[in-house]
Design an enzyme around this catalytic site. Structure first.
Site, PDB file in Angstrom:
ATOM      1  CB  SER A   3      -0.362   5.259   7.571  1.00 58.05           C
ATOM      2  OG  SER A   3       0.474   4.464   8.830  1.00 58.05           O
TER       3      SER A   3
ATOM      4  CB  SER B  11       0.379   2.758   5.231  1.00 54.53           C
ATOM      5  OG  SER B  11       1.782   1.938   4.920  1.00 54.53           O
TER       6      SER B  11
ATOM      7  CB  SER C 248      -1.299   0.273   1.185  1.00 52.38           C
ATOM      8  OG  SER C 248       0.059   0.307   2.286  1.00 52.38           O
TER       9      SER C 248
ATOM     10  CE  LYS D  68       1.557   1.096   8.982  1.00 58.20           C
ATOM     11  NZ  LYS D  68       0.578   1.825   7.399  1.00 58.20           N
TER      12      LYS D  68
END
Length: 293
Positions: free
Chosen positions: A241, A79, A77, A134
């Site tokens: 996110s 994010s 994705s 992340k």
């Protein structure tokens, strides 16, 4: 039983079992069946034994590399934009935070801890069937504050005479980008997170969604104290996110590894009118291959 594993863990389980089974056949043939064949020359080795013996060293090498050295991971994705883009395939350093068993992620040999600014892959605490990627923002004992789309960090007080105070994480406006959400161009900032200099995106049209944030008991909305053995993780695409602001803290045992480099980057054609299958890449971004900054 298999439903408790995500796709990566299920692959690790199958790979481990296949390596174990072929290894047993390899050992039996080498130390039991082969000596018997020497005593009885008319006996020949079965075809499936040949296959198992030839597969074992290959599977064993893949298991060692994937479990303890490097694992491939596809960015699913946006994010982590602008740092990582959908279609990037990255190498995840498995030994950065300890050598772990490939199935249950128990630490066998500790080798290090995540540092502020590291990009990590970990099992999603809110959905253990998937992996997330992340950036580590808060370490155990830190106080993380995110208000008015601004990040503040108060480092843990580890016995200092004067404990640190919360300070805004330095950032500098870069300008409008070609990244968009709902047709709106996103703002880009250069952020200094500890010793790591990187870029983030913010959506000027999207108000802060405080009402969706995870509220830690005893703390005001938008403020979190990171518990021992946990980390606070956020995406670089700050307004797009789903991260620790929404589901809470990432347990240390959920760590998979540290993202270190992009080994290939594909583009995909998502035009519904195109005859080209959307799941096949239609180009390669060679300029993105290399270490992640």
């Amino acid at each position: 039983m298999l439903s408790v594993f995500n796709a990566a863990e299920l692959f690790s389980l199958i790979l481990t079992l296949a390596t174990l089974i072929t290894g047993i056949v390899f050992a039996l043939d080498k130390f039991v069946w082969q000596p018997k064949r020497k005593e009885q020359p008319q006996q020949s080795r079965s075809g499936w034994v040949d296959q198992a013996r030839s597969l074992f060293p290959v599977l064993f090498a893949i298991l060692i590399i994937r479990s303890f050295i490097i694992e491939p991971f596809q960015i699913p994705s946006g994010s982590m934009q602008p740092t990582l883009l959908p279609g990037d395939f990255i190498g995840v350093e498995k030994f950065a935070y300890g050598l772990r068993d490939p199935i249950f992620h128990k630490t066998l040999i500790p080798t290090g801890k995540p540092q502020r600014g590291d990009i990590t892959v970990f099992i999603d605490p809110s959905n253990p069937k998937i992996d997330l990627i992340k950036r580590i923002v808060g370490l155990p004992g830190d106080t993380v504050i995110y208000q008015n789309k601004t990040l503040y960090i108060k480092p843990a007080c580890n016995g200092q005479k004067v404990c640190p105070v919360a300070q805004e994480v330095p950032k500098r406006y870069v300008g409008l980008t070609n990244f968009t959400e709902q047709g709106v161009r996103l703002d880009e900032y250069n952020e200094q997170l500890g010793t790591v200099n990187h870029h983030i995106l913010r959506d000027p049209a999207l108000p802060e969604q405080l009402y969706r944030y995870y509220q830690q008991p005893g703390s005001p909305m938008g403020e979190w104290v990171v518990p021992k053995g946990h980390y606070f993780a956020m995406g670089d695409n700050r307004d797009n996110s789903l991260d620790s602001r929404y589901w809470g803290f990432m347990p240390e045992q959920n760590l998979v590894g540290k993202a270190t480099f992009i080994w290939i980057s594909f583009t995909f054609n998502h035009n519904p009118n195109s005859m080209w299958p959307h799941w096949l890449p239609d180009g390669v971004r060679f300029h993105r291959i290399g270490r992640i900054h």
